[in-house]
Write an enzyme that holds these catalytic residues in place. Structure first.
Site, PDB file in Angstrom:
ATOM      1  CE  LYS A 124      46.774  29.446  34.617  1.00 28.49           C
ATOM      2  NZ  LYS A 124      47.513  30.687  34.494  1.00 28.49           N
ATOM      3  CD  GLU A 179      49.395  37.868  39.393  1.00 32.31           C
ATOM      4  OE1 GLU A 179      50.076  36.890  39.832  1.00 32.31           O
ATOM      5  OE2 GLU A 179      48.524  37.731  38.528  1.00 32.31           O
ATOM      6  N   GLY A 196      53.133  31.723  34.378  1.00 36.35           N
ATOM      7  CA  GLY A 196      54.300  31.123  33.752  1.00 36.35           C
ATOM      8  C   GLY A 196      55.474  31.421  34.662  1.00 36.35           C
ATOM      9  CB  SER A 197      56.490  30.309  37.639  1.00 32.27           C
ATOM     10  OG  SER A 197      55.313  31.058  37.807  1.00 32.27           O
ATOM     11  CD  GLU A 223      50.984  28.230  33.542  1.00 33.96           C
ATOM     12  OE1 GLU A 223      51.769  27.383  33.058  1.00 33.96           O
ATOM     13  OE2 GLU A 223      51.053  28.609  34.722  1.00 33.96           O
ATOM     14  CB  ALA A 285      46.944  34.990  37.554  1.00 33.77           C
ATOM     15  NE  ARG A 329      54.060  33.506  44.679  1.00 31.36           N
ATOM     16  CZ  ARG A 329      54.476  33.861  43.478  1.00 31.36           C
ATOM     17  NH1 ARG A 329      55.653  34.413  43.348  1.00 31.36           N
ATOM     18  NH2 ARG A 329      53.734  33.625  42.420  1.00 31.36           N
ATOM     19  N   GLY A 343      50.623  27.876  44.916  1.00 34.98           N
ATOM     20  CA  GLY A 343      49.874  27.242  43.830  1.00 34.98           C
ATOM     21  C   GLY A 343      50.628  27.335  42.518  1.00 34.98           C
ATOM     22  CD  GLU A 358      55.244  27.012  38.715  1.00 36.24           C
ATOM     23  OE1 GLU A 358      55.631  26.412  37.694  1.00 36.24           O
ATOM     24  OE2 GLU A 358      54.269  27.796  38.714  1.00 36.24           O
ATOM     25  CE  LYS A 362      54.292  30.217  41.323  1.00 34.12           C
ATOM     26  NZ  LYS A 362      53.271  29.508  40.560  1.00 34.12           N
TER      27      LYS A 362
HETATM   28  C1  ISJ Z   1      49.222  30.698  42.557  1.00 36.93           C
HETATM   29  C2  ISJ Z   1      50.351  31.365  42.789  1.00 36.93           C
HETATM   30  O1  ISJ Z   1      50.962  32.176  41.852  1.00 36.93           O
HETATM   31  C3  ISJ Z   1      50.327  32.451  40.611  1.00 36.93           C
HETATM   32  C4  ISJ Z   1      50.637  31.435  39.604  1.00 36.93           C
HETATM   33  C5  ISJ Z   1      51.665  31.595  38.702  1.00 36.93           C
HETATM   34  C6  ISJ Z   1      52.011  30.460  37.750  1.00 36.93           C
HETATM   35  O2  ISJ Z   1      51.328  29.438  37.761  1.00 36.93           O
HETATM   36  O3  ISJ Z   1      52.991  30.572  36.987  1.00 36.93           O
HETATM   37  C7  ISJ Z   1      52.401  32.790  38.643  1.00 36.93           C
HETATM   38  C8  ISJ Z   1      52.043  33.841  39.420  1.00 36.93           C
HETATM   39  C9  ISJ Z   1      50.801  33.831  40.194  1.00 36.93           C
HETATM   40  O4  ISJ Z   1      49.791  34.407  39.410  1.00 36.93           O
HETATM   41  C10 ISJ Z   1      51.014  31.324  44.116  1.00 36.93           C
HETATM   42  O5  ISJ Z   1      52.018  32.017  44.298  1.00 36.93           O
HETATM   43  O6  ISJ Z   1      50.514  30.641  45.027  1.00 36.93           O
END
Ligand code: ISJ
Length: 371
Positions: A124, A179, A196-197, A223, A285, A329, A343, A358, A362
């Site tokens: 990952k 987070e 995971g989003s 993930e 993460a 964020r 990211g 995604e 964010k």
């Molecule tokens: C990398 C970011 O968020 C991170 C990545 C996530 C994911 O890939 O699902 C979820 C939450 C955060 O740990 C960001 O917000 O820039």
């Protein structure tokens, strides 16, 4: 020096001004930083201009090895969290330009990361990109901060003056992080990794469906599991009675659903929570797994230094209490310009288009507060 640091969470608001003592944290070594923090408390106690009960606040960068910026503030003010409606001036700001909202390069990085994952170089990696928003007039940071707080009541909302490099105007780092990397209350410690989003959807049944699909998604669960395993393992090295739930739960922000797992334990006697924070950071993460391969991939592919983005922001006192959250964020405001970061975790089966979307979702946390 005018150093302002503010953190608003659902439970409290911490506002700090000035620098009473700097804590030298140039080496990436948890015990050494813990020792520097202890010295900072000792010399601040009773010192002139020191807050009554000193805290250390500051930032740890994403990149392991880069120096942190920690200090004992002169003035520390604790309040209850924001109550009721916040006064927000809501005039619309139309940007002059937005650079990087579509990033073909980011899609290529994702495709390359998926190729490396397929070749078993890593499992990952979290890849990020940035967008630069230029506004017609200097950005009103008070307004952006108030909007971030008003829109993100469950988040850790921060606003920090960044030091100026020689010849540069000062900038302000603002964001609403969902987070918690490490919370400590005496020896009790907890972490709430997210990974995971899925984007929130307009209709309530569609939105609920998006959340249920995320909870059932094998790709997102994998993930997520990589992060939970790494955080759980690190906790076991520093704490006893470590509890790691077997199943993630859904966690919502106004723009995105996440999978989250709350991990807890009791720190071994004599260990400072900052040592555990250093051992955890950067978790998969925001980095990836295995850590070294992920960091190499990030350095190879991303075309900007992350700096404070995806680092830690937080505070601690001399009694083991504190909270360290991920700098996500967020954006850096410098005059008329804001640089916004986002990211996404890449694993086998990740689709470049979806990951691009995604990151845009964010980034809306910050962009919605800006415009
Ligand atoms: C990398 C970011 O968020 C991170 C990545 C996530 C994911 O890939 O699902 C979820 C939450 C955060 O740990 C960001 O917000 O820039």
């Amino acid at each position: 020096m005018h150093a302002s640091f503010e953190l608003t969470t659902p439970r409290y608001r911490l506002r700090c001004r000035g620098v009473s003592r700097r804590v030298t944290a140039d080496v990436w070594n948890g015990p050494a930083v813990a020792e520097a923090v202890r010295n900072g408390f000792a010399s601040a106690q009773g010192g002139r201009g020191a807050a009554e009960k000193p805290v250390v606040v500051g930032l740890v960068p994403f990149e392991r090895g880069a120096p942190a910026r920690l200090w004992v503030p002169e003035v520390v003010k604790w309040d209850c969290a924001d109550q009721g409606a916040l006064p927000v001036r809501d005039e619309v700001t139309d940007p002059v330009s937005i650079q990087g909202s579509d990033s073909p390069a980011f899609r290529e990085w994702v495709a390359e990361a998926v190729r490396r994952i397929g070749a078993c170089e890593l499992e990952k990696v979290v890849l990020a990109r940035r967008v630069i928003v230029e506004c017609p007039a200097p950005i009103d940071c008070d307004r952006v901060h108030a909007r971030l707080r008003a829109h993100n009541r469950a988040a850790f909302v921060y606003r920090i003056d960044l030091p100026c490099e020689a010849g540069e105007t000062s900038s302000v780092f603002l964001g609403a992080s969902p987070e918690l990397v490490l919370g400590s209350s005496g020896r009790r410690v907890s972490s709430h990794p997210l990974a995971g989003s899925a984007p929130r959807l307009a209709g309530s049944s569609e939105d609920r469906q998006a959340a249920e699909s995320l909870l059932a998604s094998g790709k997102d669960r994998r993930e997520h599991l990589l992060v939970v395993r790494a955080v759980g393992e690190t906790f076991r090295g520093f704490a006893e009675d470590v509890e790691v739930p077997g199943e993630p739960t859904l966690f919502e922000t106004p723009v995105v659903w996440h999978l989250g797992t709350r991990i807890s334990g009791t720190l071994h006697e004599g260990i400072s929570p900052i040592e555990l924070a250093y051992a955890l950071h950067p978790t998969p993460a925001v980095g990836g797994w295995p850590q070294v391969a992920a960091e190499r991939t990030i350095a190879d592919l991303e075309d900007f230094p992350r700096g404070w983005y995806a680092g830690l922001i937080g505070w601690m006192d001399g009694e083991g209490n504190g909270e360290w959250v991920l700098a996500l964020r967020c954006g850096i405001v410098n005059g008329k310009e804001a640089t916004v970061f986002g990211g996404a975790g890449i694993v086998s089966g990740s689709d470049p288009e979806k990951e691009h979307a995604e990151t845009a979702t964010k980034m809306r946390t910050f962009i919605n507060a800006l415009m």
